[in-house]
Design a protein around this motif. Structure first.
Motif, PDB file in Angstrom:
ATOM      1  N   TYR A  75     -71.775   2.017 -56.742  1.00 61.12           N
ATOM      2  CA  TYR A  75     -70.652   1.445 -57.670  1.00 61.12           C
ATOM      3  C   TYR A  75     -71.236   0.248 -58.387  1.00 61.12           C
ATOM      4  O   TYR A  75     -72.179  -0.249 -58.286  1.00 61.12           O
TER       5      TYR A  75
ATOM      6  N   ILE B 296     -74.069   3.970 -65.541  1.00 61.42           N
ATOM      7  CA  ILE B 296     -73.434   5.340 -65.517  1.00 61.42           C
ATOM      8  C   ILE B 296     -74.738   6.682 -65.479  1.00 61.42           C
ATOM      9  O   ILE B 296     -74.331   7.449 -64.814  1.00 61.42           O
TER      10      ILE B 296
ATOM     11  N   THR C 124     -70.402   4.898 -59.978  1.00 62.75           N
ATOM     12  CA  THR C 124     -68.899   4.974 -60.092  1.00 62.75           C
ATOM     13  C   THR C 124     -68.499   3.625 -60.557  1.00 62.75           C
ATOM     14  O   THR C 124     -68.745   2.740 -60.295  1.00 62.75           O
TER      15      THR C 124
ATOM     16  N   ARG D 151     -59.774   2.264 -68.709  1.00 60.20           N
ATOM     17  CA  ARG D 151     -60.362   3.642 -68.684  1.00 60.20           C
ATOM     18  C   ARG D 151     -60.998   4.201 -70.005  1.00 60.20           C
ATOM     19  O   ARG D 151     -62.037   4.763 -70.235  1.00 60.20           O
TER      20      ARG D 151
ATOM     21  N   GLU E 149     -64.782   5.174 -71.229  1.00 58.15           N
ATOM     22  CA  GLU E 149     -64.938   6.622 -71.680  1.00 58.15           C
ATOM     23  C   GLU E 149     -65.452   6.656 -73.065  1.00 58.15           C
ATOM     24  O   GLU E 149     -66.372   7.428 -73.542  1.00 58.15           O
TER      25      GLU E 149
ATOM     26  N   ARG F  23     -73.460  12.233 -69.295  1.00 59.72           N
ATOM     27  CA  ARG F  23     -72.652  12.705 -68.119  1.00 59.72           C
ATOM     28  C   ARG F  23     -71.328  11.631 -68.400  1.00 59.72           C
ATOM     29  O   ARG F  23     -71.262  10.554 -68.960  1.00 59.72           O
TER      30      ARG F  23
ATOM     31  N   PRO G 140     -68.202   9.069 -67.167  1.00 65.62           N
ATOM     32  CA  PRO G 140     -68.215   8.262 -66.183  1.00 65.62           C
ATOM     33  C   PRO G 140     -67.225   8.955 -65.048  1.00 65.62           C
ATOM     34  O   PRO G 140     -66.031   9.423 -65.477  1.00 65.62           O
ATOM     35  N   GLU G 141     -67.581   8.383 -63.745  1.00 63.14           N
ATOM     36  CA  GLU G 141     -66.618   8.455 -62.714  1.00 63.14           C
ATOM     37  C   GLU G 141     -65.950   7.162 -62.327  1.00 63.14           C
ATOM     38  O   GLU G 141     -66.524   6.146 -62.354  1.00 63.14           O
ATOM     39  N   PHE G 142     -64.609   7.209 -61.748  1.00 63.57           N
ATOM     40  CA  PHE G 142     -63.898   5.957 -61.670  1.00 63.57           C
ATOM     41  C   PHE G 142     -63.518   5.665 -60.298  1.00 63.57           C
ATOM     42  O   PHE G 142     -63.183   6.612 -59.570  1.00 63.57           O
TER      43      PHE G 142
END
Length: 505
Positions: free
Chosen positions: A343, A361, A366, A374, A378, A394, A396-398
């Protein structure tokens, strides 16, 4: 001895000319000199430009600092700024007074540079900080010679070998010739000259924008008027990545009366501090078992918190740049080996706090933030930058902090992420609280200067943070920071309690 015939001698210049055609560099320099000569003439002539020995410039208006506003997206609430610059070109001296307000901060400072040294006077904190020779260099003075087109032309006349013609471009609906040259502080400046009026409309510098990649910062000049033998602008605007950062009314005095007294400041009542260190060392501070602050690893005065869980690492804040993030992640892996960085938490959306987010990232971490951030994450992840994420993109995951709080724990290590917003500095703003270690990590809510100078009256954002700590009844012994050193709760209380008591009356 071999002797050349008279005919051969006569042919030598022709042969040399045939073997040495005019190069692109020569043609570009020649054309740029022509454009420079034309704009110098339109601005008053070379003699008048070189005759500018001093300037007093007053800029006053509104500001919208890019990626430093309380919200990540428009509409933005403007701040206010006033700058009074006295520049003595003949004596290589500067007196700069600035007043700024916005996003929960107020500042009033004066910087004086002379005789190779200088002093910064903080009127809020009543602190005078010396600026040593190594910091008050010629480069500091040169940046202020980009404040006015007259001063830019003065520099260009002295550095004609570096002049190049970039070509024609359309700006504000009008054709322009664009030339470039290198100033003494190594900045390469692109100057836009209106093809009709021959006046400078703007200049550009290249920079890397976190959201847009490689972009231009622009200073726009407009509404020219005669001022003695030269023309000066009455409008001054600063843009980054096409967005207005500030719009000022400009008042210009050419060759004002300047004496030694113009660079003296009444310093009674000021505490004299030590100079700010030239370079802050990279170091790792341990605040508890598995809890570390990596100081200055992402850049000068840019810190990251790392917390070791059983199977992974949580990082808080990715300031600086992608390169800085790579350095911090290397330090984290050396300090906490064998565990992935799962994280990365961002305290808020400001550019100096998320400049290294792309590196995390790319690492696979995450992003932990509030939902309002957000879009900015992004957008930044898609920016065309030459870094690891740019080479291997890639999405990003949140993991979102909802209803003001999110707890990440493995039963032994616990981090509480709490939204202190709505806050004057950023409407959504996270702090990381480690109840087991009685440690809190924050960005821009409070910091001690790196020379341990008195902080002065607390800022609006610091007072809001103090009220938050009191309302939440958090048990905190140490407050670590993105900027500056870790402080004790006693230091924080001492810096804020008088103002807090006054505000509650």
């Amino acid at each position: 001895m071999l002797r050349l015939s008279a005919l051969a001698l006569a042919l030598l210049p022709l042969m040399a000319q045939a073997d040495n055609p005019e190069t692109l560099t020569e043609r570009s320099n020649t054309r740029a000199r022509e454009v420079l000569d034309a704009t110098v003439a339109a601005m008053g002539g070379a003699e008048a430009i070189r005759g500018v020995k001093g300037v007093r410039l007053t800029l006053e208006g509104e500001t919208w600092p890019r990626m430093q506003m309380p919200t990540p997206e428009a509409p933005f609430e403007a701040g206010r700024s006033k700058e009074v610059l006295l520049l003595d070109l003949a004596g290589n001296r500067l007196n700069l007074e600035t007043s700024n307000s916005g996003a929960g901060f107020e500042a009033h400072n004066r910087t004086v540079l002379k005789n190779g040294e200088g002093t910064n006077y903080d009127y809020r904190a009543r602190v005078a900080t010396p600026i040593p020779v190594a910091q008050s260099s010629q480069q500091q003075l040169v940046q202020y010679q980009r404040r006015l087109p007259n001063l830019i032309l003065r520099q260009a006349l002295d550095r004609q070998n570096s002049l190049r013609y970039l070509g024609e471009d359309t700006y504000a609906g009008a054709p322009h010739d664009v030339i470039t040259f290198v100033m003494p502080d190594t900045q390469q400046v692109a100057v836009y000259v209106d093809s009709k009026t021959k006046l400078i409309s703007k200049y550009e510098l290249a920079f890397t924008d976190p959201l847009a990649g490689e972009e231009a910062s622009e200073v726009l000049f407009g509404d020219y008027v005669d001022n003695g033998n030269v023309k000066v602008p009455r409008r001054w605007e600063f843009r980054q990545a096409g967005e207005a950062v500030s719009r000022f009314d400009a008042k210009v005095e050419i060759n004002p009366a300047i004496t030694d007294a113009s660079f003296e400041v009444a310093a009674e009542g000021f505490t004299k501090a030590q100079p700010v260190p030239n370079e802050l060392p990279q170091r790792v501070e341990k605040l508890g078992e598995g809890v570390y602050v990596f100081h200055n690893g992402a850049g000068q005065n840019q810190n990251t918190l790392a917390v070791a869980f059983k199977d992974y690492v949580l990082a808080v804040e990715a300031p600086g740049s992608s390169g800085g993030a790579e350095n911090v992640m290397r330090q984290i892996k050396e300090t906490i080996p064998g565990k992935p960085i799962r994280y990365v938490v961002m305290t808020h959306h400001h550019g100096d706090h998320i400049g290294g987010l792309r590196g995390f990232i790319a690492e696979g971490a995450t992003v932990v933030t509030t939902k309002g951030n957000r879009n900015v994450v992004e957008t930044m992840a898609k920016a065309p930058q030459n870094d690891r994420l740019g080479k291997s993109p890639r999405a990003p995951e949140f993991l979102f902090v909802e209803k003001g709080r999110r707890v990440i724990t493995d039963g032994e290590q616990t981090v509480e992420l709490i939204d202190v917003g709505p806050h004057p500095h950023a409407r959504e703003m996270l702090v990381a609280y480690l109840p087991k270690h009685r440690v809190l990590f924050q960005g821009d809510l409070f910091f001690i200067p790196n020379n341990d100078a008195p902080v002065g009256p607390p800022q609006e954002g610091t007072l809001a943070f103090a009220r938050f700590l009191k309302d939440k009844k958090l048990k905190v012994d140490k407050i670590a920071a993105v900027h500056g050193r870790t402080v004790t709760i006693e230091e924080f209380t001492q810096a804020t309690e008088n103002a807090t008591k006054s505000a509650s009356r």
